[in-house]
Design an enzyme around this catalytic site. Structure first.
Site, PDB file in Angstrom:
ATOM      1  CE  LYS A 191      57.455  -5.978  31.217  1.00 50.44           C
ATOM      2  NZ  LYS A 191      57.377  -4.988  32.217  1.00 50.44           N
ATOM      3  CB  SER A 245      66.708  -0.339  26.228  1.00 52.17           C
ATOM      4  OG  SER A 245      66.651  -1.805  26.295  1.00 52.17           O
ATOM      5  CD  GLU A 267      58.397   2.692  16.907  1.00 48.82           C
ATOM      6  OE1 GLU A 267      59.292   3.261  16.769  1.00 48.82           O
ATOM      7  OE2 GLU A 267      57.714   2.138  16.153  1.00 48.82           O
ATOM      8  CB  CYS A 302      62.939   7.516  22.355  1.00 51.23           C
ATOM      9  SG  CYS A 302      61.385   8.229  21.886  1.00 51.23           S
ATOM     10  CD  GLU A 401      68.321   5.784  24.629  1.00 47.33           C
ATOM     11  OE1 GLU A 401      68.327   4.748  24.721  1.00 47.33           O
ATOM     12  OE2 GLU A 401      67.342   6.487  24.067  1.00 47.33           O
TER      13      GLU A 401
HETATM   14  P1  NAD Z   1      64.004  -1.421  28.790  1.00 52.25           P
HETATM   15  O1  NAD Z   1      64.389  -1.868  27.209  1.00 52.25           O
HETATM   16  O2  NAD Z   1      64.889  -1.517  29.951  1.00 52.25           O
HETATM   17  O3  NAD Z   1      62.428  -1.954  29.043  1.00 52.25           O
HETATM   18  C1  NAD Z   1      61.307  -1.568  28.287  1.00 52.25           C
HETATM   19  C2  NAD Z   1      60.264  -2.748  28.691  1.00 52.25           C
HETATM   20  O4  NAD Z   1      60.959  -3.968  28.411  1.00 52.25           O
HETATM   21  C3  NAD Z   1      60.076  -2.604  30.172  1.00 52.25           C
HETATM   22  O5  NAD Z   1      58.701  -2.984  30.267  1.00 52.25           O
HETATM   23  C4  NAD Z   1      60.770  -3.937  30.913  1.00 52.25           C
HETATM   24  O6  NAD Z   1      60.328  -4.565  31.887  1.00 52.25           O
HETATM   25  C5  NAD Z   1      60.470  -4.974  29.529  1.00 52.25           C
HETATM   26  N1  NAD Z   1      62.014  -5.951  29.608  1.00 52.25           N
HETATM   27  C6  NAD Z   1      63.248  -5.692  30.199  1.00 52.25           C
HETATM   28  N2  NAD Z   1      63.973  -6.772  29.836  1.00 52.25           N
HETATM   29  C7  NAD Z   1      63.106  -7.698  29.095  1.00 52.25           C
HETATM   30  C8  NAD Z   1      63.164  -9.096  28.694  1.00 52.25           C
HETATM   31  N3  NAD Z   1      64.158  -9.676  28.901  1.00 52.25           N
HETATM   32  N4  NAD Z   1      62.424  -9.596  27.938  1.00 52.25           N
HETATM   33  C9  NAD Z   1      60.916  -8.924  27.880  1.00 52.25           C
HETATM   34  N5  NAD Z   1      60.810  -7.614  28.387  1.00 52.25           N
HETATM   35  C10 NAD Z   1      61.939  -7.159  29.094  1.00 52.25           C
HETATM   36  O7  NAD Z   1      63.768   0.306  28.492  1.00 52.25           O
HETATM   37  P2  NAD Z   1      63.290   1.380  29.526  1.00 52.25           P
HETATM   38  O8  NAD Z   1      64.478   1.650  30.402  1.00 52.25           O
HETATM   39  O9  NAD Z   1      62.223   0.997  30.291  1.00 52.25           O
HETATM   40  O10 NAD Z   1      63.003   2.506  28.621  1.00 52.25           O
HETATM   41  C11 NAD Z   1      64.291   3.335  27.855  1.00 52.25           C
HETATM   42  C12 NAD Z   1      64.360   2.978  26.650  1.00 52.25           C
HETATM   43  O11 NAD Z   1      62.913   3.100  25.611  1.00 52.25           O
HETATM   44  C13 NAD Z   1      65.399   4.031  25.974  1.00 52.25           C
HETATM   45  O12 NAD Z   1      66.231   3.367  25.305  1.00 52.25           O
HETATM   46  C14 NAD Z   1      64.455   4.960  24.889  1.00 52.25           C
HETATM   47  O13 NAD Z   1      65.061   5.385  24.042  1.00 52.25           O
HETATM   48  C15 NAD Z   1      63.299   4.009  24.642  1.00 52.25           C
HETATM   49  N6  NAD Z   1      62.130   4.319  24.343  1.00 52.25           N
HETATM   50  C16 NAD Z   1      61.776   4.257  22.634  1.00 52.25           C
HETATM   51  C17 NAD Z   1      60.867   4.987  22.179  1.00 52.25           C
HETATM   52  C18 NAD Z   1      60.532   4.832  20.575  1.00 52.25           C
HETATM   53  O14 NAD Z   1      59.443   4.930  20.402  1.00 52.25           O
HETATM   54  N7  NAD Z   1      61.565   4.468  19.610  1.00 52.25           N
HETATM   55  C19 NAD Z   1      60.038   5.820  22.956  1.00 52.25           C
HETATM   56  C20 NAD Z   1      60.202   5.610  24.105  1.00 52.25           C
HETATM   57  C21 NAD Z   1      61.364   5.086  25.062  1.00 52.25           C
END
Ligand code: NAD
Length: 498
Positions: A191, A245, A267, A302, A401
């Site tokens: 997804k 996140s 992650e 991240c 963040e």
């Molecule tokens: P997000 O958590 O908002 O979304 C990530 C994914 O989760 C998306 O596909 C989203 O649709 C899905 N999602 C959102 N709510 C959900 C729910 N209730 N149930 C299931 N899935 C759900 O994050 P984002 O804004 O897309 O990305 C930014 C974040 O990603 C930042 O916090 C960043 O640090 C993190 N990140 C971490 C790494 C790592 O390797 N640690 C790498 C890249 C990004």
């Protein structure tokens, strides 16, 4: 990296055929509800396409297809050497289509075309290829249990894996899950983020062209609270591999507990400290890395070095160097090959970042560079590299963040204080330090609570090295052979020999 001009990239983008449908059981498919959402380019705010908005009904269908494909053994029982050949062909397909995929990535989420073409797309192919090449070289174990019995310790594919990924490195983050999960024989449902679904949709078709059996890789675009939640709660999903996140990561642990205790690998976010000690021999170099650590990918990283800890005795010398180097990270048109920093992913994220800039000013930090949304005449979303000085680690901008090009500069007086401030965070993804003293480098790095520590560099990375976080930055590791652990179960088999 790219020899094409902005006009040539634009002409290619105008002719691009963009698919927005889900990929279920080897076919492009509309949602059973018929719903779609608009996919808007952050470059200019224009509509790129309408994307299928999957929900629970589509998830149920895809999980049942994934389960059947897994049980059929068409992939899960294939010899590792044969899986290797298919995945190598998949990696080659990604390489062959790298310009198309780079363009999709750039128009979808706003990153510079040079980054997409030079890093994201070849890095994704490399990840799939590395996992493919590894999988027929890993042996299982015979345990030293003594005479009269034999105990085998073997790894088995876990089953149906749901991979939920973010928008900042759309294809890279997907490939960090797809590589090890597919190589070890699982069926995967990916997804992508609703903010950047296009490359994921495209590569599913490429995987099948490369010989991946139907139903082994499916792609469900949709929102987190619909498609993502349904996958996370599904009782027949065995493993959830997430990047995103910390807030959503926490929620996924709850969903797993409320459903079938599926394995959950997370992650998550970061607020990484980047320490510049006064004995750093080359402050100019350190400043250029400090700028890159917050400037690249528009700060939407991240592991961004978003808290810059500078030893007080060099603060006044270092700040002008930092500002000079950050000038090279001013936003530009993402299709211009010279651009180093592109568009912020969408209007929501732009408003989030601007709110943090306001919070920094209201909280008493000193704005010493940037702070404005720019290039608004394009219809897209761009923010200047922004530096706050005199930041206290307790301020909101130092604790949360921001995920944009906003840097907090915090002064410290000695090694102990630097370590204390660096570790005073909920996160533990990355940390960096600069010093000319080898003993100090080792001493400090051991005490930094982070999954990756960079000494006299930043953003080091390779497929051979695991990546992941301490504390609320997550669990488990992507990349390297350690990633294979996430997608396999260990089985102990006892055999009586008498
Ligand atoms: P997000 O958590 O908002 O979304 C990530 C994914 O989760 C998306 O596909 C989203 O649709 C899905 N999602 C959102 N709510 C959900 C729910 N209730 N149930 C299931 N899935 C759900 O994050 P984002 O804004 O897309 O990305 C930014 C974040 O990603 C930042 O916090 C960043 O640090 C993190 N990140 C971490 C790494 C790592 O390797 N640690 C790498 C890249 C990004």
């Amino acid at each position: 990296m790219t020899t094409r001009t902005r006009a040539q990239w634009q002409a290619m983008a105008d002719k691009l055929e963009i698919r927005g449908q889900a990929w279920i059981n080897g076919e492009y498919t509309e949602a059973s509800s018929g719903k779609t959402f608009d996919c808007i380019s952050p470059i200019d705010g224009k509509l790129l396409t309408r994307v299928t908005s999957c929900d629970e009904a589509d998830v149920n269908r895809a999980v049942s297809v994934a389960r059947s494909s897994f049980e059929s053994g068409s992939w899960s029982q294939m010899a590792p050497a044969d899986r290797k050949r298919v995945l190598q062909a998949f990696a080659n397909k990604i390489d062959e289509h790298r310009e198309e995929l780079a363009l999709l990535e750039t128009i979808d989420m706003g990153k510079p075309i040079s980054d997409a073409l030079g890093d994201d797309i070849p890095g994704s192919a490399n990840c799939i290829r590395w996992c493919a090449e590894a999988v027929d070289k890993i042996y299982d174990e015979v345990a030293p249990v003594g005479e009269g019995k034999l105990a085998l310790v073997t790894r088995e594919a876990i089953g149906v894996v749901a991979a939920i990924v973010p928008w900042n490195f759309p294809l890279s983050m997907a490939s960090w899950k797809l590589g090890p999960a597919l190589a070890t024989g699982n069926s995967v449902i990916l997804k992508p983020s609703e903010k950047s679904p296009l490359t994921a949709i495209r590569v599913a078709e490429l995987a099948e062209e490369a010989g991946l059996p139907k139903g082994v890789l499916q792609v469900l675009p949709g929102f987190g609270h619909t498609a993502g939640k349904a996958l996370a709660l599904h009782p027949d999903v065995d493993c959830l591999a997430f990047t995103g996140s910390t807030k959503v990561a926490r929620q996924l642990m709850i969903y797993a507990g409320e459903s079938n205790m599926k394995r959950v690998w997370l992650e998550a976010g970061g607020k990484s400290p980047h320490i510049i000690f006064a004995d750093t021999p080359d402050l100019e170099k350190a400043a250029s890395y400090a700028a890159m650590a917050i400037g690249c990918n528009q700060g939407e990283v991240c592991t961004a070095g978003s808290r810059l800890l500078v030893e007080a005795s060099i603060h006044d010398e270092f700040l002008p160097l930092l500002k000079k180097h950050l000038q090279t990270w001013q936003p530009g048109h993402p299709l211009d090959p010279e651009t180093t920093s592109g568009a912020i992913v969408d209007d929501i994220q732009t408003r989030n970042v601007m709110r943090y800039i306001e919070a920094g000013q209201e909280g008493g930090a000193q704005l010493v560079m940037g702070g404005r949304q720019v290039m608004e005449e394009t219809g897209g979303y761009y923010i200047e590299p922004t530096v706050f000085d005199q930041v206290d680690n307790k301020m909101t901008i130092a604790r949360e963040e921001i995920f944009g090009p906003v840097l907090s500069v915090i002064s410290f007086n000695d090694e102990e204080e630097a370590i204390r401030i660096a570790n005073d965070t909920d996160y533990g993804l990355a940390a960096a330090l600069w010093t000319g003293n080898l003993s100090k480098a080792h001493r400090v790095s051991r005490r930094l609570r982070a999954g990756s520590v960079f000494i006299n560099n930043y953003h080091g990375g390779d497929m051979t090295v695991p990546f992941g976080g301490f504390k609320q930055s997550g669990n488990g590791r992507d990349k390297s052979l350690h990633a294979f652990d996430k997608y396999t179960e260990l089985k102990s088999t006892w055999i009586a020999l008498d």
